[in-house]
Scaffold this active site. Structure first.
Site, PDB file in Angstrom:
ATOM      1  N   GLN A 179     -34.631 -63.998 -22.921  1.00 41.18           N
ATOM      2  CA  GLN A 179     -35.399 -64.031 -21.670  1.00 41.18           C
ATOM      3  C   GLN A 179     -34.700 -64.807 -20.559  1.00 41.18           C
ATOM      4  OE1 GLN A 179     -37.983 -62.318 -20.901  1.00 41.18           O
ATOM      5  NE2 GLN A 179     -38.612 -61.549 -22.909  1.00 41.18           N
ATOM      6  N   SER A 197     -30.245 -59.302 -25.784  1.00 40.09           N
ATOM      7  CA  SER A 197     -30.701 -57.938 -26.021  1.00 40.09           C
ATOM      8  C   SER A 197     -30.621 -57.160 -24.719  1.00 40.09           C
ATOM      9  CB  SER A 197     -32.141 -57.946 -26.550  1.00 40.09           C
ATOM     10  OG  SER A 197     -32.438 -56.793 -27.280  1.00 40.09           O
ATOM     11  N   THR A 235     -19.833 -48.188 -38.133  1.00 38.81           N
ATOM     12  CA  THR A 235     -19.030 -47.615 -37.055  1.00 38.81           C
ATOM     13  C   THR A 235     -19.441 -48.224 -35.712  1.00 38.81           C
ATOM     14  OG1 THR A 235     -18.824 -45.528 -38.261  1.00 38.81           O
ATOM     15  CG2 THR A 235     -18.351 -45.478 -35.904  1.00 38.81           C
ATOM     16  N   CYS A 321     -43.839 -57.464 -29.129  1.00 36.72           N
ATOM     17  CA  CYS A 321     -43.584 -57.453 -30.578  1.00 36.72           C
ATOM     18  C   CYS A 321     -44.783 -57.926 -31.386  1.00 36.72           C
ATOM     19  CB  CYS A 321     -42.381 -58.338 -30.895  1.00 36.72           C
ATOM     20  SG  CYS A 321     -40.873 -57.819 -30.068  1.00 36.72           S
TER      21      CYS A 321
END
Length: 378
Positions: A179, A197, A235, A321
């Site tokens: 945040q 994120s 990957t 969340c």
């Protein structure tokens, strides 16, 4: 739509989307392949990491691991360090201020034999540094502290906490800075790992970063082909990694400007909301500017969110969340906010796309929602 739920996620910048699509079309080779196209992809991957280090003046100080988001980054850091240190340090210090992607990890580690200690929270929503000092010992493996709280917006004393933690050489200091980026300057001083994120700063969902001061401190929790220093096999998603840098540059380069704008919006909303009976400001005055938590005692937060949604205004109760959980928010409880005020709390969160017109429209519709619930307020 007036979107005031930016702490949950942000709208991706168009150039971030364009970059992701373009790289997928032109640079789709596996960065681990030995042919020319693979070597080119790997070269771009390394250039991307260097751009991030240059952006924060971190060259030579941190390794960068690309992840799927802060939840994976937090798991990787906390579990990776805990497993590495378990034989000689098995205590973890955290607080109820943390995001579920930290709290649920340490609670999981507790079932594996680690001892979890919670540092006290002051009434203004910061970790109690004096209490932290009393919890520290040579048995502490990890101290974790979020940079900016996702519910209330409090900015934590990262550098001061780091100074306390590193008086004990075995202790690792992890920071969840999800945040913070783009809203306040990031603090890397004394930090050992730091998570981000992409979708919180106008990047894409499914992209994240873990900054690691010493990659050898991490025990891998994902095993496979050995990509990303062997700590995050799989990957490499080069299009995602290049796109997140595009979002990161925009966020970092405009932090000062956005901070100023959001502070004005925050001050405007605070002054406006204090004029209503039964409306309390939960967020402390010195919080980060993009989050404002407000309590209306006597009304359920979910009712308020639905009422605003009918007026095409999107906000939330707590974090996305945990918004569907029935329990009262631990952050607000720790700050001794009255239970009815917690039950009636909503979170207004702004971002780079928020405008003065958005704030004005919210205020106009607040009158309407307030009239709907006014008789219920206590």
């Amino acid at each position: 739509m007036i979107y005031l739920d930016n702490a949950a996620t942000t709208k991706p910048n168009q150039d971030v989307l364009d970059t992701y699509v373009k790289v997928n079309q032109s640079l789709y080779s596996n960065a681990n392949s030995p042919h020319q196209a693979g070597l080119q992809a790997d070269q771009l991957l390394q250039q991307t990491k260097k751009q991030i280090k240059d952006l924060f003046n971190l060259d030579g100080k941190f390794d960068i691991v690309f992840t799927s988001g802060a939840t994976e980054s937090n798991n990787m850091a906390l579990k990776g360090v805990a497993y590495k240190k378990k034989a000689f340090a098995n205590e973890i210090i955290t607080s109820v201020l943390e995001h579920p992607s930290v709290l649920e990890v340490v609670r999981s580690l507790e079932t594996e034999g680690f001892i979890i200690k919670y540092v006290d929270v002051t009434e203004d929503g910061q970790i109690d540094l004096d209490h932290l000092k009393t919890l520290m010992s040579d048995d502490v493996a990890i101290v974790t502290c979020m940079h900016v709280n996702n519910i209330m917006g409090q900015t934590q004393p990262i550098e001061e906490a780091a100074n306390i933690v590193h008086q004990y050489p075995k202790a690792h200091f992890h920071v969840d800075a999800v945040q913070a980026i783009g809203k306040v300057p990031l603090c890397f001083e004394g930090v050992d790992t730091l998570s981000l994120s992409g979708h919180k700063f106008h990047g894409l969902k499914g992209q994240g970063i873990l900054f690691v001061r010493n990659i050898h401190q991490l025990e891998p929790i994902i095993h496979g082909g050995g990509q990303e220093y062997g700590v995050r096999s799989g990957t490499v998603n080069l299009p995602m990694n290049i796109a997140i840098v595009k979002a990161m540059k925009a966020a970092v380069n405009h932090t000062t400007e956005l901070n100023h704008t959001l502070n004005e919006f925050n001050a405007d909303l605070r002054q406006f909301l204090t004029g209503f009976h039964g409306v309390k400001l939960n967020s402390p005055q010195n919080s980060a500017p993009h989050i404002l938590n407000v309590g209306l005692s006597g009304v359920k937060g979910e009712v308020l969110v639905n009422a605003f949604s009918k007026h095409n205004i999107m906000l939330s109760t707590t974090s996305a969340c945990s918004s569907k959980k029935a329990s009262l928010n631990e952050v607000l409880l720790a700050m001794n906010v009255p239970r009815k005020q917690i039950e009636g709390s909503i979170r207004i969160s702004m971002g780079a796309n928020t405008t003065q017109e958005d704030i004005q429209t919210f205020k106009e519709n607040f009158y309407k929602v307030y009239e709907e619930v006014r008789e219920l307020l206590v």
